[in-house]
Design a protein around this motif. Structure first.
Motif, PDB file in Angstrom:
ATOM      1  N   TRP A 124     -32.275 -69.776  22.606  1.00  0.00           N
ATOM      2  CA  TRP A 124     -32.851 -71.118  22.742  1.00  0.00           C
ATOM      3  C   TRP A 124     -31.863 -72.118  23.329  1.00  0.00           C
ATOM      4  O   TRP A 124     -32.257 -73.057  23.995  1.00  0.00           O
ATOM      5  CB  TRP A 124     -33.324 -71.618  21.374  1.00  0.00           C
ATOM      6  CG  TRP A 124     -34.612 -71.025  20.926  1.00  0.00           C
ATOM      7  CD1 TRP A 124     -34.785 -69.904  20.162  1.00  0.00           C
ATOM      8  CD2 TRP A 124     -35.922 -71.508  21.213  1.00  0.00           C
ATOM      9  NE1 TRP A 124     -36.119 -69.658  19.963  1.00  0.00           N
ATOM     10  CE2 TRP A 124     -36.849 -70.634  20.590  1.00  0.00           C
ATOM     11  CE3 TRP A 124     -36.421 -72.597  21.928  1.00  0.00           C
ATOM     12  CZ2 TRP A 124     -38.224 -70.804  20.665  1.00  0.00           C
ATOM     13  CZ3 TRP A 124     -37.797 -72.774  22.003  1.00  0.00           C
ATOM     14  CH2 TRP A 124     -38.685 -71.888  21.385  1.00  0.00           C
ATOM     15  N   ASP A 125     -30.569 -71.939  23.037  1.00  0.00           N
ATOM     16  CA  ASP A 125     -29.587 -72.948  23.443  1.00  0.00           C
ATOM     17  C   ASP A 125     -28.470 -72.384  24.321  1.00  0.00           C
ATOM     18  O   ASP A 125     -27.487 -73.061  24.591  1.00  0.00           O
ATOM     19  CB  ASP A 125     -28.988 -73.641  22.220  1.00  0.00           C
ATOM     20  CG  ASP A 125     -28.277 -72.667  21.276  1.00  0.00           C
ATOM     21  OD1 ASP A 125     -28.079 -71.497  21.666  1.00  0.00           O
ATOM     22  OD2 ASP A 125     -27.924 -73.071  20.160  1.00  0.00           O
ATOM     23  N   LEU A 224     -37.459 -80.083  26.054  1.00  0.00           N
ATOM     24  CA  LEU A 224     -36.398 -79.964  25.048  1.00  0.00           C
ATOM     25  C   LEU A 224     -36.874 -80.300  23.630  1.00  0.00           C
ATOM     26  O   LEU A 224     -36.173 -79.986  22.666  1.00  0.00           O
ATOM     27  CB  LEU A 224     -35.215 -80.863  25.413  1.00  0.00           C
ATOM     28  CG  LEU A 224     -34.004 -80.163  26.036  1.00  0.00           C
ATOM     29  CD1 LEU A 224     -32.959 -81.163  26.477  1.00  0.00           C
ATOM     30  CD2 LEU A 224     -33.388 -79.154  25.074  1.00  0.00           C
ATOM     31  N   LEU A 227     -36.757 -77.424  21.352  1.00  0.00           N
ATOM     32  CA  LEU A 227     -35.463 -77.048  20.771  1.00  0.00           C
ATOM     33  C   LEU A 227     -34.952 -78.113  19.821  1.00  0.00           C
ATOM     34  O   LEU A 227     -34.499 -77.807  18.712  1.00  0.00           O
ATOM     35  CB  LEU A 227     -34.442 -76.824  21.891  1.00  0.00           C
ATOM     36  CG  LEU A 227     -32.986 -76.619  21.447  1.00  0.00           C
ATOM     37  CD1 LEU A 227     -32.841 -75.367  20.586  1.00  0.00           C
ATOM     38  CD2 LEU A 227     -32.056 -76.538  22.664  1.00  0.00           C
ATOM     39  N   MET A 274     -25.882 -78.692  23.923  1.00  0.00           N
ATOM     40  CA  MET A 274     -27.150 -78.361  23.277  1.00  0.00           C
ATOM     41  C   MET A 274     -26.922 -77.534  22.022  1.00  0.00           C
ATOM     42  O   MET A 274     -27.606 -77.715  21.006  1.00  0.00           O
ATOM     43  CB  MET A 274     -28.059 -77.614  24.253  1.00  0.00           C
ATOM     44  CG  MET A 274     -28.667 -78.489  25.329  1.00  0.00           C
ATOM     45  SD  MET A 274     -29.831 -77.583  26.391  1.00  0.00           S
ATOM     46  CE  MET A 274     -28.677 -76.789  27.521  1.00  0.00           C
ATOM     47  N   SER A 275     -25.984 -76.611  22.081  1.00  0.00           N
ATOM     48  CA  SER A 275     -25.723 -75.730  20.945  1.00  0.00           C
ATOM     49  C   SER A 275     -25.234 -76.515  19.723  1.00  0.00           C
ATOM     50  O   SER A 275     -25.514 -76.134  18.581  1.00  0.00           O
ATOM     51  CB  SER A 275     -24.705 -74.662  21.333  1.00  0.00           C
ATOM     52  OG  SER A 275     -23.489 -75.248  21.767  1.00  0.00           O
ATOM     53  N   HIS A 278     -28.297 -78.191  18.144  1.00  0.00           N
ATOM     54  CA  HIS A 278     -29.119 -77.154  17.519  1.00  0.00           C
ATOM     55  C   HIS A 278     -28.494 -76.634  16.232  1.00  0.00           C
ATOM     56  O   HIS A 278     -29.184 -76.436  15.220  1.00  0.00           O
ATOM     57  CB  HIS A 278     -29.332 -76.009  18.516  1.00  0.00           C
ATOM     58  CG  HIS A 278     -30.232 -74.934  18.006  1.00  0.00           C
ATOM     59  ND1 HIS A 278     -30.141 -73.627  18.427  1.00  0.00           N
ATOM     60  CD2 HIS A 278     -31.228 -74.947  17.076  1.00  0.00           C
ATOM     61  CE1 HIS A 278     -31.048 -72.901  17.813  1.00  0.00           C
ATOM     62  NE2 HIS A 278     -31.717 -73.677  16.979  1.00  0.00           N
TER      63      HIS A 278
END
Length: 395
Positions: A124-125, A224, A227, A274-275, A278
């Motif tokens: 996802w990320d 986005l 996510l 992004m990670s 998340h």
């Protein structure tokens, strides 16, 4: 003797495969000098997108029999296409599948290459999903066959799982390492597991810092919300909306920009990757005991061991998680019952498939729930995983 390349695969490889690779700028780099015309090999790859098997098959000289999610085989046509025409091997996601292991072993012993994505699902990320490395290593020892590790570089950047639009940029299929059968036989399980972890590891964040990261898309942030389900500023759930390269919270109006390098920029949000966002929201999720209701477009019930028995209960539903119970309310129902409660404690697994679809296994029953396309199924999956891990640790 290896089985011949199926006629359909040969035709697609020479036509659609070449076009796909040219348009998507897909290339093969054999970094370790593996003899790709030989075999059989067990190919292990990181999983970034739906088209991963197509990309790899298009550039590899020998046919690869891919292990694919059993849900993809559900219709007669798809079963014929994947199983008969493409010789794929089905795998039940989220559950132990002895038949898959037996079929992979049989294929390897028959001289066929087999391709496996140990994550079991797409990232996802950009960071790898959890892998059960110990069972994977035990399986490799049992097979007694050489293993090839492959990294798909740029696949996530080209088309993230959550994205509404593809980006323009290259994808490199990099053959990283070959682990021979002789080397495997000499390793104890711990050494083998460490070796598998080393060569499986791939991080989009790490990779993009070492290359000229150039993936163009004017609407790169759209989607986005699939996510980013939790706002870092006000901690509201399902409050994020996306437009062009911006992520905006509808509750507190916090704005975050996703730049051309897929880095995050915001005055109020502390994350640059992004990670990071998340990882934070996944840890925070267990503090939320009630999700807001959200619309769905499909609710089915059937036999977990026979997907052909799935009955469509409703195509107009509302879904809500409350007090560790997943509730489904049907505006229209094929039965007299319109309200269903699925306690997390009774679930054997909750997995995600394409199109915001959740598949829930409860003993011999399979429930399939599909949200609207702009919805976020990820939060249910991650809440369930956190719930199950907590329950296991306490038990």
């Amino acid at each position: 003797m290896a089985s011949k390349m199926p006629p359909l695969i040969r035709f697609l490889k020479m036509t659609y495969g070449k076009i796909f690779c040219a348009v998507s700028k897909v290339s093969l780099v054999n970094e370790c000098g593996a003899d790709l015309k030989s075999g059989p090999y067990l190919y292990l790859l990181n999983h970034v997108g739906f088209y991963d098997p197509i990309m790899v098959s298009a550039v590899m000289p020998r046919h690869i029999r891919w292990v694919a999610g059993a849900y993809l085989f559900k219709t007669k046509f798809m079963h014929w296409l994947l199983s008969d025409a493409c010789t794929a091997i089905p795998k039940q996601q989220g559950r132990s599948d002895v038949s898959m292991v037996k079929n992979v072993l049989k294929a390897l012993r028959n001289g066929d290459n087999v391709g496996l994505f140990p994550e079991g699902t797409r990232t996802w990320d950009g960071e790898m999903m959890p892998i059960a490395y110990k069972p994977l290593s035990k399986m490799i020892r049992m097979f007694k066959m050489p293993v090839i590790f492959v990294h798909l570089e740029g696949g996530f950047a080209h088309q993230p799982r959550w994205a509404d639009y593809k980006r323009k940029g290259p994808t490199t299929i990099r053959v990283k390492h070959v682990l021979t059968a002789e080397e495997i036989a000499l390793m104890d399980l711990d050494t083998l597991q460490a070796t598998v972890e080393k060569y499986m590891h791939f991080s989009n964040d790490e990779w993009k810092s070492s290359v000229n990261y150039d993936y163009k898309c004017p609407k790169r942030a759209e989607g986005l919300q699939r996510l980013f389900y939790l706002c870092p500023s006000c901690k509201s759930l399902d409050s994020m909306s996306t437009k062009d390269n911006k992520i905006i919270c509808r509750k507190c109006n916090t704005v975050t920009v996703l730049d051309d390098k897929d880095n995050l920029t915001s005055i109020d949000v502390p994350f640059t990757r992004m990670s990071q966002w998340h990882e934070w929201e996944s840890a925070e999720l267990m503090n939320i005991k009630e999700f807001p209701p959200e619309p769905g477009v499909l609710f089915q019930i059937g036999d977990a061991n026979n997907e052909g028995t799935l009955e469509t209960i409703s195509e107009k539903i509302s879904v809500q998680l409350k007090d560790d119970v997943l509730c489904v309310d049907c505006a229209e129902s094929s039965t007299d019952k319109t309200h269903y409660e699925l306690p997390l404690a009774n679930m054997n697994s909750l997995i995600l498939n394409a199109k915001q679809t959740m598949e829930i296994f409860e003993e011999d029953t399979l429930y399939r729930i599909r949200l609207v396309s702009e919805g976020c199924s990820l939060k249910y999956h991650e809440y369930y995983l956190n719930y199950s891990n907590t329950k296991e640790n306490l038990g």
